[in-house]
Design an enzyme around this catalytic site. Structure first.
Site: not given
Ligand SMILES: *Cc1c(COP(=O)(O)O)cnc(C)c1O
Length: 360
Positions: A102, A172, A196
Protein backbone atom coordinates in the site's frame (compact mmCIF):
# COMPACT_ATOMS: atom_id res chain seq x y z
CA UNK A 1 -27.93 -18.46 12.90
CA UNK A 2 -25.66 -19.86 10.18
CA UNK A 3 -22.95 -17.20 10.26
CA UNK A 4 -19.40 -18.18 9.38
CA UNK A 5 -16.10 -16.83 10.69
CA UNK A 6 -15.02 -14.50 7.91
CA UNK A 7 -11.30 -13.65 7.97
CA UNK A 8 -11.48 -11.49 4.84
CA UNK A 9 -9.13 -8.51 4.63
CA UNK A 10 -11.87 -6.38 3.10
CA UNK A 11 -14.72 -6.01 2.52
CA UNK A 12 -14.77 -7.70 5.87
CA UNK A 13 -17.01 -8.97 8.64
CA UNK A 14 -19.52 -6.54 10.13
CA UNK A 15 -20.94 -6.82 13.65
CA UNK A 16 -24.02 -9.06 13.68
CA UNK A 17 -25.86 -6.54 15.90
CA UNK A 18 -25.38 -3.87 13.24
CA UNK A 19 -26.63 -6.11 10.43
CA UNK A 20 -29.66 -7.06 12.49
CA UNK A 21 -30.47 -3.46 13.32
CA UNK A 22 -30.13 -2.50 9.66
CA UNK A 23 -32.42 -5.38 8.78
CA UNK A 24 -35.04 -4.25 11.29
CA UNK A 25 -34.88 -0.70 9.91
CA UNK A 26 -34.47 -1.64 6.25
CA UNK A 27 -37.88 -0.77 4.83
CA UNK A 28 -38.99 1.79 7.43
CA UNK A 29 -36.33 3.77 9.22
CA UNK A 30 -37.65 4.82 12.63
CA UNK A 31 -41.18 5.61 11.53
CA UNK A 32 -40.10 7.67 8.51
CA UNK A 33 -41.90 5.25 6.19
CA UNK A 34 -38.81 4.82 4.04
CA UNK A 35 -35.50 3.05 3.85
CA UNK A 36 -32.33 5.07 4.45
CA UNK A 37 -31.50 4.16 0.85
CA UNK A 38 -34.54 6.09 -0.33
CA UNK A 39 -33.96 9.29 1.60
CA UNK A 40 -32.98 12.61 0.11
CA UNK A 41 -29.50 13.41 1.36
CA UNK A 42 -30.77 16.94 2.02
CA UNK A 43 -33.76 15.79 4.06
CA UNK A 44 -33.78 16.15 7.84
CA UNK A 45 -33.76 12.37 8.41
CA UNK A 46 -30.56 11.68 6.49
CA UNK A 47 -28.92 14.91 7.66
CA UNK A 48 -29.46 13.72 11.25
CA UNK A 49 -27.95 10.31 10.43
CA UNK A 50 -24.78 11.84 9.00
CA UNK A 51 -24.46 14.47 11.75
CA UNK A 52 -24.79 11.78 14.41
CA UNK A 53 -22.26 9.53 12.66
CA UNK A 54 -19.78 12.39 12.62
CA UNK A 55 -20.42 13.27 16.27
CA UNK A 56 -19.93 9.66 17.34
CA UNK A 57 -16.74 9.27 15.32
CA UNK A 58 -15.41 12.51 16.84
CA UNK A 59 -16.17 11.17 20.29
CA UNK A 60 -14.62 7.74 19.66
CA UNK A 61 -11.37 9.12 18.25
CA UNK A 62 -11.29 12.30 20.34
CA UNK A 63 -11.02 14.41 17.20
CA UNK A 64 -10.14 18.03 18.08
CA UNK A 65 -12.48 20.82 16.89
CA UNK A 66 -9.73 22.14 14.59
CA UNK A 67 -10.08 19.04 12.38
CA UNK A 68 -12.66 18.41 9.66
CA UNK A 69 -14.26 15.00 9.22
CA UNK A 70 -15.10 14.19 5.60
CA UNK A 71 -17.27 11.35 4.29
CA UNK A 72 -16.00 10.75 0.77
CA UNK A 73 -15.97 8.09 -1.96
CA UNK A 74 -13.31 6.60 -4.18
CA UNK A 75 -11.67 4.42 -1.54
CA UNK A 76 -8.32 4.86 0.11
CA UNK A 77 -6.82 4.57 -3.37
CA UNK A 78 -8.27 7.93 -4.39
CA UNK A 79 -6.63 9.45 -1.31
CA UNK A 80 -3.27 8.42 -2.78
CA UNK A 81 -3.94 11.23 -5.29
CA UNK A 82 -6.01 13.61 -3.17
CA UNK A 83 -3.35 13.85 -0.47
CA UNK A 84 -0.63 15.27 -2.74
CA UNK A 85 -3.12 17.39 -4.72
CA UNK A 86 -4.30 19.07 -1.52
CA UNK A 87 -1.31 18.98 0.78
CA UNK A 88 1.71 19.75 -1.40
CA UNK A 89 0.74 23.44 -0.96
CA UNK A 90 3.38 24.73 -3.36
CA UNK A 91 6.21 22.70 -1.85
CA UNK A 92 8.52 20.70 -4.10
CA UNK A 93 8.34 17.31 -2.42
CA UNK A 94 6.76 15.03 0.14
CA UNK A 95 8.30 12.37 2.38
CA UNK A 96 7.03 8.77 2.20
CA UNK A 97 7.86 5.74 4.30
CA UNK A 98 7.82 2.53 2.25
CA UNK A 99 6.61 -0.43 4.30
CA UNK A 100 4.77 -2.51 1.72
CA UNK A 101 2.28 -2.86 -1.09
CA UNK A 102 0.00 0.00 0.00
CA UNK A 103 2.91 2.36 0.65
CA UNK A 104 4.21 1.57 -2.83
CA UNK A 105 0.89 2.47 -4.42
CA UNK A 106 0.68 5.72 -2.47
CA UNK A 107 4.22 6.62 -3.55
CA UNK A 108 3.55 5.82 -7.19
CA UNK A 109 0.50 8.07 -7.27
CA UNK A 110 2.16 10.96 -5.38
CA UNK A 111 4.95 11.04 -7.99
CA UNK A 112 2.40 12.36 -10.49
CA UNK A 113 2.14 15.60 -8.51
CA UNK A 114 5.57 16.24 -7.06
CA UNK A 115 8.86 14.73 -6.04
CA UNK A 116 8.76 11.92 -3.53
CA UNK A 117 11.52 11.37 -1.02
CA UNK A 118 11.39 7.83 0.37
CA UNK A 119 12.62 8.34 3.95
CA UNK A 120 13.20 4.63 4.56
CA UNK A 121 12.13 1.30 3.15
CA UNK A 122 11.88 -2.28 4.36
CA UNK A 123 11.76 -3.72 0.85
CA UNK A 124 15.19 -5.38 1.26
CA UNK A 125 13.66 -7.65 3.92
CA UNK A 126 10.49 -8.33 1.98
CA UNK A 127 8.52 -5.70 3.93
CA UNK A 128 8.59 -7.75 7.12
CA UNK A 129 9.09 -4.77 9.46
CA UNK A 130 8.77 -0.99 9.63
CA UNK A 131 12.06 0.96 9.76
CA UNK A 132 12.38 2.79 13.10
CA UNK A 133 11.79 6.57 12.94
CA UNK A 134 15.42 7.12 14.03
CA UNK A 135 16.46 5.65 10.65
CA UNK A 136 14.26 7.91 8.53
CA UNK A 137 15.91 10.54 6.34
CA UNK A 138 13.32 13.26 6.87
CA UNK A 139 13.40 16.44 4.78
CA UNK A 140 12.55 19.47 6.97
CA UNK A 141 11.11 21.21 3.88
CA UNK A 142 8.80 18.35 2.91
CA UNK A 143 5.11 19.19 2.48
CA UNK A 144 4.16 16.22 4.67
CA UNK A 145 5.32 12.77 5.78
CA UNK A 146 3.16 9.86 4.64
CA UNK A 147 3.02 6.53 6.42
CA UNK A 148 0.86 3.43 6.08
CA UNK A 149 -0.05 2.80 9.70
CA UNK A 150 -0.95 -0.82 9.05
CA UNK A 151 0.11 -2.68 5.93
CA UNK A 152 -2.91 -4.88 5.36
CA UNK A 153 -1.11 -7.33 3.08
CA UNK A 154 2.19 -7.65 4.95
CA UNK A 155 0.65 -7.45 8.43
CA UNK A 156 3.12 -4.75 9.51
CA UNK A 157 1.78 -2.14 11.93
CA UNK A 158 3.33 1.06 13.23
CA UNK A 159 2.21 1.65 16.81
CA UNK A 160 1.74 5.27 17.80
CA UNK A 161 2.45 8.45 15.85
CA UNK A 162 6.09 8.99 14.83
CA UNK A 163 7.40 12.48 15.59
CA UNK A 164 7.81 14.47 12.38
CA UNK A 165 8.33 17.85 14.02
CA UNK A 166 6.50 20.66 12.27
CA UNK A 167 6.00 18.66 9.05
CA UNK A 168 2.42 17.31 8.98
CA UNK A 169 2.09 13.55 9.43
CA UNK A 170 -0.33 11.83 7.02
CA UNK A 171 -1.45 8.29 7.74
CA UNK A 172 -3.31 5.63 5.79
CA UNK A 173 -5.27 3.95 8.61
CA UNK A 174 -7.56 1.91 6.37
CA UNK A 175 -7.01 -1.37 8.17
CA UNK A 176 -6.47 -0.26 11.78
CA UNK A 177 -8.73 2.76 12.34
CA UNK A 178 -11.02 2.17 15.36
CA UNK A 179 -8.92 -0.80 16.53
CA UNK A 180 -7.30 1.25 19.30
CA UNK A 181 -7.13 4.88 20.50
CA UNK A 182 -5.23 7.29 18.26
CA UNK A 183 -3.89 10.72 19.20
CA UNK A 184 -5.39 12.59 16.25
CA UNK A 185 -3.62 15.83 17.24
CA UNK A 186 -0.30 14.24 16.20
CA UNK A 187 -1.51 13.95 12.60
CA UNK A 188 -2.15 16.46 9.84
CA UNK A 189 -4.40 14.04 8.00
CA UNK A 190 -5.78 10.53 8.52
CA UNK A 191 -7.65 8.58 5.87
CA UNK A 192 -9.32 5.18 5.73
CA UNK A 193 -11.48 3.20 3.36
CA UNK A 194 -14.49 1.97 5.34
CA UNK A 195 -14.63 -1.64 4.19
CA UNK A 196 -11.99 -3.00 6.56
CA UNK A 197 -12.86 -1.89 10.07
CA UNK A 198 -15.72 0.60 9.72
CA UNK A 199 -18.56 -0.44 7.44
CA UNK A 200 -19.49 -1.16 3.83
CA UNK A 201 -17.33 -0.40 0.80
CA UNK A 202 -18.08 2.91 -0.89
CA UNK A 203 -17.28 5.22 2.02
CA UNK A 204 -13.89 6.76 2.71
CA UNK A 205 -13.21 8.79 5.83
CA UNK A 206 -10.78 11.69 5.92
CA UNK A 207 -9.85 13.54 9.10
CA UNK A 208 -7.84 16.66 8.29
CA UNK A 209 -6.44 19.63 10.18
CA UNK A 210 -8.22 22.76 8.95
CA UNK A 211 -5.13 24.89 8.39
CA UNK A 212 -3.91 22.45 5.70
CA UNK A 213 -6.91 23.09 3.46
CA UNK A 214 -7.46 25.46 0.56
CA UNK A 215 -4.14 25.24 -1.32
CA UNK A 216 -4.77 22.60 -3.98
CA UNK A 217 -2.62 22.18 -7.07
CA UNK A 218 -3.97 23.76 -10.26
CA UNK A 219 -6.44 21.52 -12.05
CA UNK A 220 -7.67 19.72 -8.93
CA UNK A 221 -11.22 18.50 -9.65
CA UNK A 222 -13.86 20.16 -7.47
CA UNK A 223 -14.83 16.81 -5.96
CA UNK A 224 -11.23 16.19 -4.91
CA UNK A 225 -10.76 19.46 -3.07
CA UNK A 226 -10.96 18.84 0.68
CA UNK A 227 -11.84 22.49 1.30
CA UNK A 228 -14.91 22.26 -0.94
CA UNK A 229 -15.97 18.98 0.64
CA UNK A 230 -15.53 20.50 4.09
CA UNK A 231 -17.44 23.68 3.21
CA UNK A 232 -20.32 21.53 1.99
CA UNK A 233 -20.36 19.09 4.95
CA UNK A 234 -19.34 16.28 2.54
CA UNK A 235 -22.52 16.98 0.55
CA UNK A 236 -21.15 18.80 -2.47
CA UNK A 237 -22.80 15.94 -4.30
CA UNK A 238 -24.72 12.89 -3.07
CA UNK A 239 -22.72 11.14 -0.36
CA UNK A 240 -22.76 7.31 -0.01
CA UNK A 241 -25.78 7.56 2.25
CA UNK A 242 -26.37 3.93 3.14
CA UNK A 243 -22.68 3.32 3.87
CA UNK A 244 -22.63 6.35 6.17
CA UNK A 245 -25.71 5.02 7.97
CA UNK A 246 -24.11 1.59 8.56
CA UNK A 247 -20.86 3.22 9.69
CA UNK A 248 -22.92 5.26 12.13
CA UNK A 249 -24.42 2.08 13.59
CA UNK A 250 -20.90 0.67 14.00
CA UNK A 251 -19.76 3.84 15.81
CA UNK A 252 -22.73 3.60 18.21
CA UNK A 253 -21.95 -0.04 18.91
CA UNK A 254 -18.28 0.70 19.64
CA UNK A 255 -19.36 3.41 22.09
CA UNK A 256 -21.59 0.97 23.97
CA UNK A 257 -18.69 -1.52 24.05
CA UNK A 258 -16.52 0.97 25.93
CA UNK A 259 -14.92 2.85 23.07
CA UNK A 260 -11.48 2.35 21.57
CA UNK A 261 -9.62 1.67 24.82
CA UNK A 262 -11.85 -1.35 25.34
CA UNK A 263 -11.46 -2.35 21.69
CA UNK A 264 -7.69 -2.25 22.01
CA UNK A 265 -7.81 -4.65 24.97
CA UNK A 266 -10.02 -7.06 23.04
CA UNK A 267 -7.89 -6.76 19.92
CA UNK A 268 -4.63 -7.33 21.81
CA UNK A 269 -6.10 -10.43 23.41
CA UNK A 270 -7.36 -11.73 20.05
CA UNK A 271 -4.04 -11.16 18.26
CA UNK A 272 -2.15 -12.73 21.17
CA UNK A 273 -4.08 -15.99 20.75
CA UNK A 274 -2.79 -16.37 17.18
CA UNK A 275 0.75 -15.08 17.71
CA UNK A 276 1.15 -17.48 20.65
CA UNK A 277 0.20 -20.40 18.41
CA UNK A 278 2.60 -19.20 15.70
CA UNK A 279 5.49 -18.75 18.14
CA UNK A 280 5.01 -22.18 19.69
CA UNK A 281 4.66 -23.96 16.35
CA UNK A 282 7.24 -25.71 14.23
CA UNK A 283 4.82 -25.90 11.29
CA UNK A 284 3.43 -22.34 11.17
CA UNK A 285 5.40 -19.15 11.38
CA UNK A 286 4.93 -15.38 11.24
CA UNK A 287 7.19 -13.49 8.83
CA UNK A 288 6.73 -10.17 10.69
CA UNK A 289 9.15 -8.58 13.17
CA UNK A 290 7.73 -8.78 16.69
CA UNK A 291 7.58 -5.02 17.26
CA UNK A 292 5.49 -4.50 14.12
CA UNK A 293 3.09 -7.39 14.37
CA UNK A 294 -0.32 -6.14 13.30
CA UNK A 295 -3.29 -6.53 15.62
CA UNK A 296 -5.62 -6.69 12.62
CA UNK A 297 -3.97 -8.67 9.80
CA UNK A 298 -1.91 -11.71 10.69
CA UNK A 299 -0.08 -13.37 7.80
CA UNK A 300 1.50 -16.74 8.41
CA UNK A 301 3.11 -19.45 6.38
CA UNK A 302 3.22 -23.21 6.59
CA UNK A 303 6.63 -24.83 6.48
CA UNK A 304 5.58 -26.76 3.43
CA UNK A 305 3.43 -24.67 1.02
CA UNK A 306 2.09 -27.89 -0.43
CA UNK A 307 -0.03 -28.14 2.72
CA UNK A 308 -1.73 -24.78 2.05
CA UNK A 309 -4.68 -26.21 0.16
CA UNK A 310 -5.33 -28.91 2.70
CA UNK A 311 -5.19 -26.35 5.49
CA UNK A 312 -7.65 -24.06 3.72
CA UNK A 313 -10.01 -26.92 2.94
CA UNK A 314 -10.08 -28.02 6.58
CA UNK A 315 -10.67 -24.44 7.69
CA UNK A 316 -13.61 -24.09 5.36
CA UNK A 317 -15.11 -27.33 6.60
CA UNK A 318 -14.96 -25.81 10.10
CA UNK A 319 -16.72 -22.60 9.09
CA UNK A 320 -13.63 -20.41 8.60
CA UNK A 321 -13.17 -18.66 5.26
CA UNK A 322 -10.93 -16.15 3.47
CA UNK A 323 -7.70 -17.32 5.07
CA UNK A 324 -5.69 -17.51 1.88
CA UNK A 325 -2.82 -15.01 1.88
CA UNK A 326 -2.57 -12.18 -0.61
CA UNK A 327 -1.27 -13.30 -3.99
CA UNK A 328 1.86 -11.15 -3.55
CA UNK A 329 2.84 -12.84 -0.28
CA UNK A 330 1.38 -16.35 -0.37
CA UNK A 331 0.67 -18.49 2.68
CA UNK A 332 -2.22 -17.49 4.92
CA UNK A 333 -3.61 -14.30 6.32
CA UNK A 334 -6.13 -13.99 9.11
CA UNK A 335 -7.76 -10.57 9.22
CA UNK A 336 -9.26 -10.18 12.66
CA UNK A 337 -10.92 -6.78 12.65
CA UNK A 338 -13.16 -5.50 15.45
CA UNK A 339 -16.17 -7.43 14.12
CA UNK A 340 -14.43 -10.83 14.01
CA UNK A 341 -15.42 -12.39 17.35
CA UNK A 342 -12.87 -13.85 19.75
CA UNK A 343 -14.62 -17.22 19.28
CA UNK A 344 -13.53 -17.13 15.63
CA UNK A 345 -9.92 -16.46 16.57
CA UNK A 346 -10.03 -19.25 19.14
CA UNK A 347 -11.53 -21.64 16.58
CA UNK A 348 -8.69 -20.85 14.18
CA UNK A 349 -6.05 -21.30 16.87
CA UNK A 350 -7.54 -24.64 17.90
CA UNK A 351 -7.66 -25.79 14.29
CA UNK A 352 -4.03 -24.79 13.69
CA UNK A 353 -2.87 -26.77 16.70
CA UNK A 354 -4.92 -29.77 15.64
CA UNK A 355 -3.65 -29.52 12.04
CA UNK A 356 -0.07 -29.44 13.26
CA UNK A 357 -0.60 -32.61 15.29
CA UNK A 358 -1.94 -34.47 12.26
CA UNK A 359 1.22 -33.48 10.37
CA UNK A 360 3.64 -34.61 13.08
C1 LIG B 1 -7.51 -1.74 1.32
C2 LIG B 1 -6.46 -0.70 1.48
C3 LIG B 1 -6.30 0.35 0.56
C4 LIG B 1 -7.15 0.46 -0.69
O1 LIG B 1 -8.46 0.70 -0.32
P1 LIG B 1 -9.58 0.96 -1.42
O2 LIG B 1 -10.68 1.50 -0.55
O3 LIG B 1 -9.90 -0.34 -2.04
O4 LIG B 1 -9.07 1.95 -2.38
C5 LIG B 1 -5.33 1.28 0.80
N1 LIG B 1 -4.55 1.23 1.88
C6 LIG B 1 -4.65 0.24 2.78
C7 LIG B 1 -3.75 0.22 3.97
C8 LIG B 1 -5.63 -0.75 2.62
O5 LIG B 1 -5.74 -1.74 3.53
Amino acid sequence: MDRIFNFSAGPAALPLEVLQQAQAELVNWRGSGMSVMEMSHRGKEYMSIQAEAEADLRELLGIPASYKVLFLQGGASLQFAMVPMNLLRGKASADYLNTGEWSKKAIKEAKKYGAVNVVATSEERNFSYAPAPSQWKLDPNAAYVHITQNETIGGVEIFGAPDTGSVPLVSDMSSMILSQPVDVSKYGLIYAGAQKNIGPAGLTIVIVREDLLGQTVAGTPTMMDYQIQADNDSMYNTPPTYAVYIAGLVFKLLKTMGGLTAMEQVNRAKARILYDVLDASSLFSSPVAKENRSLMNIPFTLKNPQLDDEFLKGAKARGMIQLKGHRSVGGMRASIYNALPVEGVQALADYMKQFEKTQA
